[in-house]
Design an enzyme around this catalytic site. Structure first.
Site, PDB file in Angstrom:
ATOM      1  N   ASP A   1      39.928   2.571  31.321  1.00 28.73           N
ATOM      2  CA  ASP A   1      40.130   3.327  30.224  1.00 28.73           C
ATOM      3  C   ASP A   1      41.277   4.300  30.156  1.00 28.73           C
ATOM      4  O   ASP A   1      41.688   4.637  31.200  1.00 28.73           O
ATOM      5  CB  ASP A   1      38.911   4.407  30.299  1.00 28.73           C
TER       6      ASP A   1
ATOM      7  N   GLU B   1      43.189  -0.452  29.354  1.00 22.95           N
ATOM      8  CA  GLU B   1      43.346  -0.181  27.756  1.00 22.95           C
ATOM      9  C   GLU B   1      44.813   0.747  27.933  1.00 22.95           C
ATOM     10  O   GLU B   1      44.965   1.998  28.409  1.00 22.95           O
ATOM     11  CB  GLU B   1      42.189   1.089  27.505  1.00 22.95           C
TER      12      GLU B   1
END
Ligand code: GLC
Length: 561
Positions: free
Chosen positions: A217, A285
């Site tokens: 993330d 990401e």
């Protein structure tokens, strides 16, 4: 660069994750088995056969760890456990067992940039300026006081969710802490080696439980300007229209080069001897700056070993739906990848839990042709739950809004709830998602017609299209790992490309009409039979003519002769 080039220059292994079809599960919205209105791990286990029916070979599960849910699980209070509302660690182990039985590999979601403010590390860090955890987060003194006597933060950085200051005053420590996202998501201090070790231990915990890797993330935020310089003003920002966060260019609050050193340390965990029993991989990401996407992707591949890592390719979310744009991007990206190293794996996502749904962005006919594009692209492709049945963004009445990002959106005040509504399984109550009186987010109005049961009965549904394409991808060498070659077609509205491999495998061609008009063109390659059209009303038959006519937004997959 942190990896030597020479180690990349081996033949691509042509095994997982190359060609993978990864299905993203947002656990709160997939299947509720205990009637509390929130999806859970046993629900995912129960629905694995559906995922398998799509030809998927991997799932990525968004966070299911203990969390106060200030950002619905992306605020992690304990990295090595399961939130009781979503299940138990035993449920996770059961899920892993069933995933293996369904030939599905598993990515969990790793959130290294920040924890919840309820995490034990942060509670300790808050307690004083001299305890073992005091330097685990990004703390800073006030730079003075405003006219009312309130402490002033060190710079202009904003939090990505609310768009307000990224600094929060802790009366306990009498210092500010940094939160690049929600105020309840304090940033970890990645320049502290103890923090890096702790996150690597979290990776080891899940790898030992058998996970095949991670979706990582928000990686750009892990490294920021060491002297905390102000972000520049974004000159293109339109007040009242754009997300408040977009007022700044974020040139100092994220994306500092050290990020690649940190990611390389994480990639090295995947290469530790005890995890070599099977391939392990991580996908990160990082949304590249729109003006700079190709260099940003290539910089990643050059900096973190592509044998075990790839950056998400977000062009399917951000590139305009125009043939010329896609032609240009595919040509430049895939030739850059090939030139750099045969080991680089592309990693395309056309939807996720942070972006409007593809059927809402493009409309149904183009969403169907996007299915053909996505499932015939090289590398790994990511399918967001519900996109396979054509789920759309669901309007959320104000009283049901959950997402904190709604506050940072001056125009729509919606945040990301519309793309996170419960999966539509059947025409039963709550779309078969839950027995609860009220699921955590409303069910879409169209659930009686757009659901897995109904669409399974209909050979012309988008679900049938996804199943056909996914299973084709899973069984054809050229689609799994063949080369991509963009064709020069004399029709500006049509994108054409081939997927070919050496040897005896079948080769393929794809043509996509990006316009709302009929498109006529010569394919420029010798075609075999049609595999499938995206359009149930297609006028094409199995044997294709020399000059092809595509209906508005129609896409086709065919064999090469
Ligand atoms: C990522 C997640 C998003 C979350 C944010 C903070 O962008 O996809 O949902 O809010 O990181 O963790």
């Amino acid at each position: 660069m942190h990896t030597s080039l020479s180690q990349h220059h081996s033949n691509a292994p042509h095994g997982w994750p190359e060609g993978a079809l990864v299905y993203q599960v947002y656990p709160r919205s997939f299947q509720d088995t205990n009637g509390d209105g929130v999806g859970d791990l046993p629900g995912i286990t129960q629905r694995l056969p559906h995922i398998r029916s799509l030809g998927a070979n991997t799932i990525w599960i968004s966070p299911f760890y203990p969390s106060p849910m200030a950002d619905f699980g992306y605020d992690v209070a304990d990295y090595c456990d399961v939130d009781p509302r979503l299940g138990t660690l035993d449920d996770f182990k059961e899920l892993m067992k069933e995933a293996e039985a369904n030939k599905l590999r598993v990515f969990t979601d790793l959130v290294p940039n920040h924890t919840s403010d309820e995490h034990a590390w942060f509670k300790q860090s808050c307690a004083s300026r001299d305890n073992p955890y005091s330097d685990w987060y990004v703390w800073c003194d006030a730079v003075g006081n405003d006219s009312s006597g309130n402490p002033l933060p060190p710079n202009n950085w904003r939090d990505a969710l609310s768009g307000d200051s990224a600094w929060e005053w802790s009366p306990q420590r009498e210092q500010f802490y940094l939160h690049s996202f929600n105020v309840h998501q304090p940033d970890l201090n990645w320049s502290n080696p103890q923090v890096r070790e702790a996150i690597k231990d979290v990776m080891r915990f899940w790898l030992t439980l058998g996970v095949d890797g991670f979706r990582v993330d928000a990686v750009y935020w892990m490294a920021k300007h060491p002297l905390l310089h102000d972000d520049s003003i974004n000159q293109e920002y339109v007040e009242g229209e754009d997300l408040k966060y977009e007022a700044l260019a974020h040139d100092n609050s994220r994306g500092w080069p050290a990020v690649y050193a940190y990611l390389t340390e994480m990639a090295d965990v995947l290469k530790e001897p005890q995890f070599q029993d099977k391939p392990r991989f991580m996908v990160t990401e990082a949304y590249p700056d729109r003006h700079n996407a190709l260099p940003a992707y290539m910089n990643f591949y050059a900096s973190v070993d592509p044998a075990v890592a790839a950056p998400f390719n977000f062009e399917g979310l951000t590139l305009a739906w125009h043939a010329a744009e896609w032609r240009k991007f595919l040509k430049s990206f895939h030739s850059a990848l090939e030139q750099f190293s045969a080991r680089c794996i592309a990693s395309y996502a056309f939807g996720n839990h942070d972006q409007p749904r593809i059927a809402s962005r493009l409309g149904e006919p183009a969403a169907r042709s996007a299915a053909i594009l996505l499932l015939t692209l090289p590398g790994m492709v990511f399918l967001y739950y519900g996109d396979e049945i054509g789920m759309k963004d669901v309007p959320i009445p104000t009283e049901f809004i959950q997402d904190p990002a709604a506050n940072g959106d001056p125009k729509h005040h919606l945040g990301r709830d519309p793309e996170r509504t419960p999966m539509q399984w059947s025409a039963e109550r709550n779309a078969g998602f839950s027995d609860a009186k009220q699921p955590w987010l409303p069910i879409a109005d169209d659930y009686q017609t757009h659901n897995v049961d109904a669409e399974s009965q209909d050979g012309r549904s988008i679900l049938s299209l996804y199943r056909l394409l996914g299973n084709k991808r899973a069984s054809e060498a050229s689609l799994l790992h063949g080369d991509l070659h963009v064709l020069d077609i004399e029709n500006d509205e049509v994108l054409g490309y081939t997927r070919t491999s050496d040897g005896t495998a079948s080769d393929f061609a794809v043509f996509i009409n990006f316009s709302a008009e009929v498109a006529v063109f010569e394919p420029t390659v010798q075609l075999g039979k049609l595999v499938v059209s995206s359009d149930p009303q297609s006028e094409l038959t199995a044997v294709l003519p020399d000059v092809i006519t595509l209906r508005p937004h129609e896409a086709v997959l065919c064999y090469l002769a």
